[in-house]
Design a protein around this motif. Structure first.
Motif, PDB file in Angstrom:
ATOM      1  N   SER A   1     -11.819 -10.888   0.444  1.00 40.32           N
ATOM      2  CA  SER A   1     -11.798  -9.647  -0.344  1.00 40.32           C
ATOM      3  C   SER A   1     -10.445  -8.944  -0.296  1.00 40.32           C
ATOM      4  CB  SER A   1     -12.895  -8.698   0.121  1.00 40.32           C
ATOM      5  OG  SER A   1     -12.618  -8.239   1.431  1.00 40.32           O
ATOM      6  N   GLY A   2      -9.468  -9.515   0.422  1.00 39.97           N
ATOM      7  CA  GLY A   2      -8.121  -8.968   0.398  1.00 39.97           C
ATOM      8  C   GLY A   2      -7.842  -7.922   1.454  1.00 39.97           C
ATOM      9  N   GLN A   3      -8.634  -7.856   2.500  1.00 36.50           N
ATOM     10  CA  GLN A   3      -8.430  -6.855   3.540  1.00 36.50           C
ATOM     11  C   GLN A   3      -7.132  -7.081   4.317  1.00 36.50           C
ATOM     12  OE1 GLN A   3     -10.492  -4.176   4.180  1.00 36.50           O
ATOM     13  NE2 GLN A   3     -11.536  -4.791   2.320  1.00 36.50           N
ATOM     14  N   PHE A   4      -6.644  -8.304   4.344  1.00 37.76           N
ATOM     15  CA  PHE A   4      -5.458  -8.633   5.128  1.00 37.76           C
ATOM     16  C   PHE A   4      -4.230  -8.886   4.263  1.00 37.76           C
ATOM     17  CE2 PHE A   4      -9.094 -10.409   7.610  1.00 37.76           C
ATOM     18  CZ  PHE A   4      -9.104  -9.427   8.583  1.00 37.76           C
ATOM     19  N   ASP A   5      -4.257  -8.483   3.002  1.00 34.77           N
ATOM     20  CA  ASP A   5      -3.147  -8.762   2.094  1.00 34.77           C
ATOM     21  C   ASP A   5      -1.896  -7.955   2.414  1.00 34.77           C
ATOM     22  OD1 ASP A   5      -4.574 -10.637   0.775  1.00 34.77           O
ATOM     23  OD2 ASP A   5      -5.063  -9.381  -0.950  1.00 34.77           O
ATOM     24  N   ASP A   6      -2.039  -6.687   2.738  1.00 35.08           N
ATOM     25  CA  ASP A   6      -0.883  -5.811   2.972  1.00 35.08           C
ATOM     26  C   ASP A   6      -0.955  -5.236   4.384  1.00 35.08           C
ATOM     27  OD1 ASP A   6       1.360  -4.286   2.658  1.00 35.08           O
ATOM     28  OD2 ASP A   6       0.367  -2.707   1.520  1.00 35.08           O
ATOM     29  N   LEU A   7      -0.488  -6.006   5.350  1.00 33.42           N
ATOM     30  CA  LEU A   7      -0.575  -5.564   6.739  1.00 33.42           C
ATOM     31  C   LEU A   7       0.526  -4.581   7.109  1.00 33.42           C
ATOM     32  CD1 LEU A   7      -1.464  -8.950   8.452  1.00 33.42           C
ATOM     33  CD2 LEU A   7      -2.980  -7.083   7.848  1.00 33.42           C
TER      34      LEU A   7
ATOM     35  N   ARG B   1       4.586   1.280   6.984  1.00 31.68           N
ATOM     36  CA  ARG B   1       5.804   1.774   6.331  1.00 31.68           C
ATOM     37  C   ARG B   1       5.545   3.068   5.573  1.00 31.68           C
ATOM     38  NH1 ARG B   1       7.791  -4.052   4.220  1.00 31.68           N
ATOM     39  NH2 ARG B   1       8.553  -4.790   6.234  1.00 31.68           N
ATOM     40  N   ARG B   2       4.344   3.215   5.035  1.00 28.88           N
ATOM     41  CA  ARG B   2       4.017   4.387   4.233  1.00 28.88           C
ATOM     42  C   ARG B   2       4.027   5.666   5.062  1.00 28.88           C
ATOM     43  NH1 ARG B   2      -0.839   2.620   1.045  1.00 28.88           N
ATOM     44  NH2 ARG B   2       0.171   0.896   1.927  1.00 28.88           N
ATOM     45  N   ILE B   3       3.655   5.593   6.335  1.00 26.93           N
ATOM     46  CA  ILE B   3       3.630   6.813   7.141  1.00 26.93           C
ATOM     47  C   ILE B   3       5.030   7.284   7.484  1.00 26.93           C
ATOM     48  CG2 ILE B   3       1.377   6.318   8.115  1.00 26.93           C
ATOM     49  CD1 ILE B   3       2.801   5.527  10.703  1.00 26.93           C
ATOM     50  N   LEU B   4       6.025   6.416   7.338  1.00 26.98           N
ATOM     51  CA  LEU B   4       7.397   6.801   7.633  1.00 26.98           C
ATOM     52  C   LEU B   4       8.088   7.460   6.440  1.00 26.98           C
ATOM     53  CD1 LEU B   4       8.500   3.642   9.611  1.00 26.98           C
ATOM     54  CD2 LEU B   4       7.785   5.851  10.529  1.00 26.98           C
ATOM     55  N   LEU B   5       7.519   7.339   5.252  1.00 26.22           N
ATOM     56  CA  LEU B   5       8.110   7.915   4.053  1.00 26.22           C
ATOM     57  C   LEU B   5       7.761   9.392   3.933  1.00 26.22           C
ATOM     58  CD1 LEU B   5       7.304   5.151   1.437  1.00 26.22           C
ATOM     59  CD2 LEU B   5       9.492   5.574   2.545  1.00 26.22           C
ATOM     60  N   ASP B   6       8.688  10.164   3.395  1.00 25.55           N
ATOM     61  CA  ASP B   6       8.382  11.546   3.059  1.00 25.55           C
ATOM     62  C   ASP B   6       7.518  11.563   1.811  1.00 25.55           C
ATOM     63  OD1 ASP B   6       9.858  12.607   5.131  1.00 25.55           O
ATOM     64  OD2 ASP B   6      11.697  12.717   3.945  1.00 25.55           O
ATOM     65  N   GLU B   7       6.767  12.625   1.637  1.00 23.29           N
ATOM     66  CA  GLU B   7       5.900  12.710   0.467  1.00 23.29           C
ATOM     67  C   GLU B   7       6.703  12.764  -0.821  1.00 23.29           C
ATOM     68  OE1 GLU B   7       2.838  15.603   0.626  1.00 23.29           O
ATOM     69  OE2 GLU B   7       2.311  15.088   2.679  1.00 23.29           O
ATOM     70  N   ASP B   8       7.932  13.277  -0.766  1.00 21.00           N
ATOM     71  CA  ASP B   8       8.760  13.344  -1.963  1.00 21.00           C
ATOM     72  C   ASP B   8       9.206  11.961  -2.424  1.00 21.00           C
ATOM     73  OD1 ASP B   8       8.535  16.054  -1.800  1.00 21.00           O
ATOM     74  OD2 ASP B   8      10.442  16.318  -0.741  1.00 21.00           O
TER      75      ASP B   8
END
Length: 67
Positions: A28-34, A39-46
């Motif tokens: 079902s793709g649970q392991f596609d984007d590990l 990385r997303r938590i390191l980005l600013d919301e802007d």
């Protein structure tokens, strides 16, 4: 000793359920984007592109109706 006659089949069933859940998650793709969440938590919301978010259109529609 009689307890082992219930424990062995129970452990086999539990093991088969765990293997089935593993295969379901892989298909079902649970392991596609590990790495994506890490990385997303390191980005600013802007820096996040709102067009790439899945619910961006739904949020815009809700905001327009309330204002």
């Amino acid at each position: 000793m009689d307890v082992i006659y219930g424990l062995i089949p129970g452990m086999l069933v539990l093991g088969l359920v765990a293997v089935a859940v593993l295969f379901w998650a892989a298909r079902s793709g649970q392991f596609d984007d590990l790495d994506g969440d890490g990385r997303r938590i390191l980005l600013d919301e802007d820096e996040i592109d709102p067009r790439r978010l899945p619910d961006a259109d739904a949020d815009d529609d809700r905001n327009e109706r309330t204002h």
